[in-house]
Motif scaffolding. Structure first.
Motif, PDB file in Angstrom:
ATOM      1  N   PHE A  60      -7.983   2.010  -2.335  1.00  0.00           N
ATOM      2  CA  PHE A  60      -7.391   3.150  -1.626  1.00  0.00           C
ATOM      3  C   PHE A  60      -8.439   4.198  -1.276  1.00  0.00           C
ATOM      4  O   PHE A  60      -8.455   4.726  -0.177  1.00  0.00           O
ATOM      5  N   PHE A  61      -9.328   4.514  -2.255  1.00  0.00           N
ATOM      6  CA  PHE A  61     -10.208   5.669  -2.069  1.00  0.00           C
ATOM      7  C   PHE A  61     -11.683   5.334  -2.292  1.00  0.00           C
ATOM      8  O   PHE A  61     -12.015   4.536  -3.179  1.00  0.00           O
TER       9      PHE A  61
ATOM     10  N   HIS B 176       1.139  15.505  -1.890  1.00  0.00           N
ATOM     11  CA  HIS B 176       0.418  14.378  -1.281  1.00  0.00           C
ATOM     12  C   HIS B 176      -0.738  14.902  -0.442  1.00  0.00           C
ATOM     13  O   HIS B 176      -0.623  15.935   0.209  1.00  0.00           O
TER      14      HIS B 176
ATOM     15  N   ARG C 178     -15.541   7.508  -2.735  1.00  0.00           N
ATOM     16  CA  ARG C 178     -16.107   8.848  -2.916  1.00  0.00           C
ATOM     17  C   ARG C 178     -17.578   8.731  -3.283  1.00  0.00           C
ATOM     18  O   ARG C 178     -17.994   7.791  -3.974  1.00  0.00           O
TER      19      ARG C 178
ATOM     20  N   HIS D 287      -9.394   6.777  -7.697  1.00  0.00           N
ATOM     21  CA  HIS D 287      -9.789   8.075  -7.107  1.00  0.00           C
ATOM     22  C   HIS D 287     -10.885   8.762  -7.920  1.00  0.00           C
ATOM     23  O   HIS D 287     -10.741   8.978  -9.113  1.00  0.00           O
TER      24      HIS D 287
ATOM     25  N   TYR E 166     -10.193  17.506  -6.738  1.00  0.00           N
ATOM     26  CA  TYR E 166     -10.843  18.177  -5.612  1.00  0.00           C
ATOM     27  C   TYR E 166     -11.748  19.285  -6.130  1.00  0.00           C
ATOM     28  O   TYR E 166     -11.258  20.238  -6.748  1.00  0.00           O
TER      29      TYR E 166
ATOM     30  N   ARG F 262       3.183  15.347   6.475  1.00  0.00           N
ATOM     31  CA  ARG F 262       2.086  14.405   6.215  1.00  0.00           C
ATOM     32  C   ARG F 262       0.939  15.053   5.472  1.00  0.00           C
ATOM     33  O   ARG F 262       0.484  14.577   4.456  1.00  0.00           O
ATOM     34  N   ASN F 263       0.410  16.131   6.080  1.00  0.00           N
ATOM     35  CA  ASN F 263      -0.736  16.788   5.444  1.00  0.00           C
ATOM     36  C   ASN F 263      -0.958  18.145   6.093  1.00  0.00           C
ATOM     37  O   ASN F 263      -0.234  18.517   7.020  1.00  0.00           O
TER      38      ASN F 263
ATOM     39  N   LYS G  90      -6.201  22.132   0.526  1.00  0.00           N
ATOM     40  CA  LYS G  90      -7.221  22.683   1.414  1.00  0.00           C
ATOM     41  C   LYS G  90      -7.621  24.078   0.924  1.00  0.00           C
ATOM     42  O   LYS G  90      -6.758  24.894   0.589  1.00  0.00           O
TER      43      LYS G  90
ATOM     44  N   ALA H 180       0.802  -1.220   0.000  1.00  0.00           N
ATOM     45  CA  ALA H 180       0.000   0.000   0.000  1.00  0.00           C
ATOM     46  C   ALA H 180       0.838   1.275   0.000  1.00  0.00           C
ATOM     47  O   ALA H 180       0.402   2.309   0.467  1.00  0.00           O
TER      48      ALA H 180
ATOM     49  N   ARG I 203       5.351  16.298  -0.006  1.00  0.00           N
ATOM     50  CA  ARG I 203       5.878  15.428   1.053  1.00  0.00           C
ATOM     51  C   ARG I 203       7.115  16.019   1.715  1.00  0.00           C
ATOM     52  O   ARG I 203       7.387  15.712   2.864  1.00  0.00           O
TER      53      ARG I 203
ATOM     54  N   GLN J 254       4.400   3.273  -2.312  1.00  0.00           N
ATOM     55  CA  GLN J 254       5.150   3.225  -3.571  1.00  0.00           C
ATOM     56  C   GLN J 254       6.473   2.460  -3.397  1.00  0.00           C
ATOM     57  O   GLN J 254       7.268   2.399  -4.315  1.00  0.00           O
TER      58      GLN J 254
ATOM     59  N   TYR K 281      -6.481  17.338  10.988  1.00  0.00           N
ATOM     60  CA  TYR K 281      -7.686  17.728  10.248  1.00  0.00           C
ATOM     61  C   TYR K 281      -8.357  18.875  10.981  1.00  0.00           C
ATOM     62  O   TYR K 281      -8.211  19.033  12.195  1.00  0.00           O
TER      63      TYR K 281
ATOM     64  N   GLY L  28      -4.985  15.848   0.290  1.00  0.00           N
ATOM     65  CA  GLY L  28      -5.920  16.775  -0.319  1.00  0.00           C
ATOM     66  C   GLY L  28      -5.502  18.226  -0.120  1.00  0.00           C
ATOM     67  O   GLY L  28      -5.171  18.625   0.991  1.00  0.00           O
TER      68      GLY L  28
HETATM   69 FE1  DHE Z   1      -1.975   9.061   0.908  1.00  0.00          FE
HETATM   70  C1  DHE Z   1      -4.472  11.381   1.373  1.00  0.00           C
HETATM   71  C2  DHE Z   1      -1.529   8.902   4.287  1.00  0.00           C
HETATM   72  C3  DHE Z   1       0.257   6.517   0.487  1.00  0.00           C
HETATM   73  C4  DHE Z   1      -2.268   9.389  -2.474  1.00  0.00           C
HETATM   74  N1  DHE Z   1      -2.864   9.942   2.516  1.00  0.00           N
HETATM   75  C5  DHE Z   1      -3.824  10.929   2.485  1.00  0.00           C
HETATM   76  C6  DHE Z   1      -4.061  11.417   3.818  1.00  0.00           C
HETATM   77  C7  DHE Z   1      -3.217  10.729   4.653  1.00  0.00           C
HETATM   78  C8  DHE Z   1      -2.472   9.791   3.827  1.00  0.00           C
HETATM   79  C9  DHE Z   1      -3.073  10.893   6.147  1.00  0.00           C
HETATM   80  C10 DHE Z   1      -5.075  12.454   4.192  1.00  0.00           C
HETATM   81  C11 DHE Z   1      -4.415  13.778   4.027  1.00  0.00           C
HETATM   82  C12 DHE Z   1      -5.364  14.911   3.691  1.00  0.00           C
HETATM   83  O1  DHE Z   1      -6.063  14.824   2.684  1.00  0.00           O
HETATM   84  O2  DHE Z   1      -5.358  15.909   4.411  1.00  0.00           O
HETATM   85  N2  DHE Z   1      -0.870   7.869   2.162  1.00  0.00           N
HETATM   86  C13 DHE Z   1      -0.896   7.949   3.505  1.00  0.00           C
HETATM   87  C14 DHE Z   1      -0.084   6.883   4.069  1.00  0.00           C
HETATM   88  O3  DHE Z   1       0.135   6.692   5.295  1.00  0.00           O
HETATM   89  C15 DHE Z   1       0.373   6.028   2.964  1.00  0.00           C
HETATM   90  C16 DHE Z   1      -0.378   4.686   3.030  1.00  0.00           C
HETATM   91  C17 DHE Z   1       1.870   5.719   3.033  1.00  0.00           C
HETATM   92  C18 DHE Z   1       2.742   6.882   2.697  1.00  0.00           C
HETATM   93  O4  DHE Z   1       3.536   6.716   1.774  1.00  0.00           O
HETATM   94  O5  DHE Z   1       2.628   7.942   3.311  1.00  0.00           O
HETATM   95  C19 DHE Z   1      -0.094   6.844   1.766  1.00  0.00           C
HETATM   96  N3  DHE Z   1      -1.154   8.119  -0.705  1.00  0.00           N
HETATM   97  C20 DHE Z   1      -0.248   7.132  -0.656  1.00  0.00           C
HETATM   98  C21 DHE Z   1       0.171   6.724  -1.982  1.00  0.00           C
HETATM   99  O6  DHE Z   1       1.031   5.820  -2.261  1.00  0.00           O
HETATM  100  C22 DHE Z   1      -0.658   7.470  -2.947  1.00  0.00           C
HETATM  101  C23 DHE Z   1      -1.617   6.501  -3.632  1.00  0.00           C
HETATM  102  C24 DHE Z   1       0.165   8.161  -4.045  1.00  0.00           C
HETATM  103  C25 DHE Z   1       0.924   9.360  -3.605  1.00  0.00           C
HETATM  104  O7  DHE Z   1       0.707  10.410  -4.214  1.00  0.00           O
HETATM  105  O8  DHE Z   1       1.706   9.285  -2.656  1.00  0.00           O
HETATM  106  C26 DHE Z   1      -1.413   8.417  -2.013  1.00  0.00           C
HETATM  107  N4  DHE Z   1      -3.175  10.160  -0.317  1.00  0.00           N
HETATM  108  C27 DHE Z   1      -3.125  10.147  -1.684  1.00  0.00           C
HETATM  109  C28 DHE Z   1      -4.137  11.063  -2.199  1.00  0.00           C
HETATM  110  C29 DHE Z   1      -4.791  11.609  -1.087  1.00  0.00           C
HETATM  111  C30 DHE Z   1      -4.145  11.039   0.080  1.00  0.00           C
HETATM  112  C31 DHE Z   1      -4.451  11.320  -3.683  1.00  0.00           C
HETATM  113  C32 DHE Z   1      -5.969  12.615  -1.075  1.00  0.00           C
HETATM  114  C33 DHE Z   1      -7.241  11.831  -1.203  1.00  0.00           C
HETATM  115  C34 DHE Z   1      -8.475  12.709  -1.122  1.00  0.00           C
HETATM  116  O9  DHE Z   1      -9.355  12.507  -1.940  1.00  0.00           O
HETATM  117  O10 DHE Z   1      -8.580  13.563  -0.233  1.00  0.00           O
END
Ligand code: DHE
Length: 534
Positions: free
Chosen positions: A428-429, A182, A431, A476, A520, A224-225, A186, A88, A199, A90, A275, A184
């Motif tokens: 993963f997602f 990485h 909606r 997505h 978004y 992270r976000n 805001k 889950a 990132r 990359q 959040y 959403g």
């Molecule tokens: Fe994400 C959202 C954590 C891997 C694409 N991802 C989020 C959020 C978190 C999170 C906490 C919410 C943040 C927000 O929107 O404020 N993601 C994690 C992980 O812990 C994880 C599993 C491992 C990591 O590498 O950090 C992870 N995420 C990925 C990917 O491998 C993805 C598929 C490709 C990438 O771009 O890294 C990925 N994550 C996304 C996307 C969102 C996301 C596109 C927003 C989704 C949305 O619709 O809001």
């Protein structure tokens, strides 16, 4: 590597194993220096890891690889991830490329503290702030499109965002972002400005109405976000490195403060995510390395300690009252274990969280500050992608799982997992939208990663599985403001956003894009549309 050399030597004509002591001695002489020489871990790092994790190990598209961020991966876990990859994410496995000695050396290397981690406090962050000299905050121009129906598409292939008119699907602008966006973006509550995070900690501000970048700042080294406060005045940036929460002023991206994330017992911790909780006028974050949830007031007279919140015990109440009230006042909620991923019920009364390796989810009542239920959620639920809706008069929420082909549906009144929907693979997602009877769920991993299921919100039956390009990752979904169209990502370097009629489920348009990931819609995000996650 030695195995490889022996097989090469065995192929030398005239040299046959066991053909005499002289031959054996010469092989040993040949091998001795090689066997004793340790693998060049730093060279291997440069060759296999640096592109994603940064030359300095401080992170890039992948997280920082330093002891501080690897803390929870004890024992042989780091070596196992290098060998097998990480589900889950990359992160690929290198078991076919590197031998056990090389993998062990790399694991030791990334667990070695860096000689120096740069200080990243208020002054260092402020020094990175770059405001666009060409940007003038002019009044809203006369729009030829609905600014509330604009949809942003993050294109990770070449690090851009496309700005789409949600009625015509015309590309209004395409602007460069920092590397590896990485999570959403805001939006401010009026939908005019958007904040995008990478990132490696850059936060970019863009004006949707004038279609210009306003500026950017590096709020963390590995982040992270981000979250925006209920009134649009502040941004919180959740960091892995350093272990801080950075608060910025949304208007000009100046730094208000950098809050060290230290648990009650003194443990320094990364932040899993932060959040906004608009009804509570607070930010809510979970600590990744300590069993705590924090709530931070985003309004001096409100937040965790205003009158509406009841504490479970007199002691809890006294503690809360004794705590300093005011902007950015913090409340700690102590829980049983750290959370990696979490979601809220509408109104932010309940938080549903889980740790990556756990078989269970926990439900925390944020008003009283304690756990109220446990949920059987094996298979790595991706609660951050959860959505909720009304079913048979009750509010349910659904979460995909990153390790199993299933979606769990949870009744938020009884806190029972009422249904488990079998899917074609881990997703993963999720909606949806209030104006559609369906929710859409991707299959992100495995042989069916080219599929998205459309699922009836009442019967929970899969009504259609869309597979527009066999073999291409398809994931997505985002809706237009009115919920009439669903935008999906053909998640490939030469990919596309494919627009579907959300009722007939027929394709209506295909827009070429470079590895589109998240999409978004301004209106859906600022109104907290029922089908979006956060
Ligand atoms: Fe994400 C959202 C954590 C891997 C694409 N991802 C989020 C959020 C978190 C999170 C906490 C919410 C943040 C927000 O929107 O404020 N993601 C994690 C992980 O812990 C994880 C599993 C491992 C990591 O590498 O950090 C992870 N995420 C990925 C990917 O491998 C993805 C598929 C490709 C990438 O771009 O890294 C990925 N994550 C996304 C996307 C969102 C996301 C596109 C927003 C989704 C949305 O619709 O809001």
């Amino acid at each position: 590597m030695i195995r490889h050399m022996i097989s090469q030597i065995e192929r030398i004509p005239g040299k046959v194993a066991g053909s005499g002591a002289g031959w054996l001695a010469s092989v040993l002489v040949l091998l001795a220096p090689v066997a004793l020489a340790a693998p060049d871990a730093s060279g291997l790092y440069g060759q296999y890891c640096a592109a994603c994790h940064g030359e300095s190990r401080l992170g890039g598209s992948g997280p920082a690889l330093i002891p501080q961020t690897l803390r929870r991966m004890r024992g042989p876990k780091v070596a196992a991830v290098i060998r097998d990859g990480r589900p889950a994410t990359q992160m690929p496995g290198y078991g076919d490329v590197l031998d056990a000695g090389e993998i062990a050396a790399l694991a030791d290397y990334v667990k070695t503290p860096l000689a120096e981690i740069p200080e990243w406090g208020v002054d260092e962050i402020a020094a990175t702030r770059r405001m666009n000299p060409d940007y003038t905050p002019i009044a809203a121009p006369g729009f030829t499109y609905d600014p509330m129906n604009v949809t942003l598409v993050v294109e990770t292939g070449d690090h851009h965002v496309s700005v789409l008119d949600g009625d015509t699907f015309r590309v209004l602008d395409r602007f460069p972002t920092p590397f590896a966006v990485h999570g959403g973006p805001k939006f401010t509550p009026d939908g005019r400005f958007v904040f995008i995070m990478s990132r490696d900690g850059w936060v970019q501000k863009y004006d949707i109405w004038t279609r210009r970048e306003v500026g950017r700042i590096r709020a963390g080294l590995n982040s992270r976000n981000i979250a925006i406060s209920h009134d649009g005045r502040y941004l919180a940036v959740a960091n892995y490195l350093p272990m801080t929460l950075t608060i910025l002023v949304a208007a000009d991206l100046s730094v208000v403060r950098v809050i060290p994330v230290v648990a009650r017992d003194g443990t320094e911790s990364r932040v899993s995510a932060v959040y906004q909780a608009p009804a509570r006028k607070s930010f809510i974050l979970a600590l990744k390395d300590a069993p705590e949830i924090w709530e931070i007031a985003t309004d001096p007279g409100a937040g965790p300690f205003h009158d509406g919140f009841v504490h479970s015990s007199e002691k809890g109440m006294k503690e809360a009252l004794a705590a300093q009230k005011g902007l950015f006042a913090r409340r700690r909620i102590l829980i049983d274990g750290p959370l990696d991923d979490f979601f809220f019920t509408p109104g932010h009364r309940f938080l549903i969280g889980a740790a990556r390796e756990s078989e269970e989810g926990v439900v925390i009542n944020l008003n009283v500050g304690r756990e109220v239920a446990r949920l059987p959620l094996a298979g790595m639920p991706h609660l951050g992608s959860g959505i909720s809706w009304m079913r048979d008069g009750r509010r349910v929420m659904a979460t995909p799982h990153l390790k199993e082909g299933k979606i769990s549906v949870i009744d938020t009144t009884t806190w029972q997992v009422t249904d488990v929907i079998e899917t074609a693979g881990p997703g993963f997602f999720l909606r949806s939208h209030e104006n559609t009877p369906y929710f859409w769920a991707d299959v992100f991993f495995g042989p069916n990663r080219d599929a998205i299921h459309v699922i009836d919100k009442q019967s929970l039956e899969i009504v259609k599985t869309l597979r527009p390009v066999p073999g291409a990752t398809f994931a997505h979904v985002e809706f237009t403001r009115d919920g009439r169209h669903a935008l999906t990502s053909l998640w490939e370097d030469e990919g596309a956003v494919i627009v579907y009629d959300a009722q007939t489920l027929e394709e209506v348009k295909r827009l070429p894009m470079r590895r589109p990931s998240g999409k978004y819609n301004v209106w859906n995000k600022i109104t907290f549309s029922e089908g979006t996650s956060h």
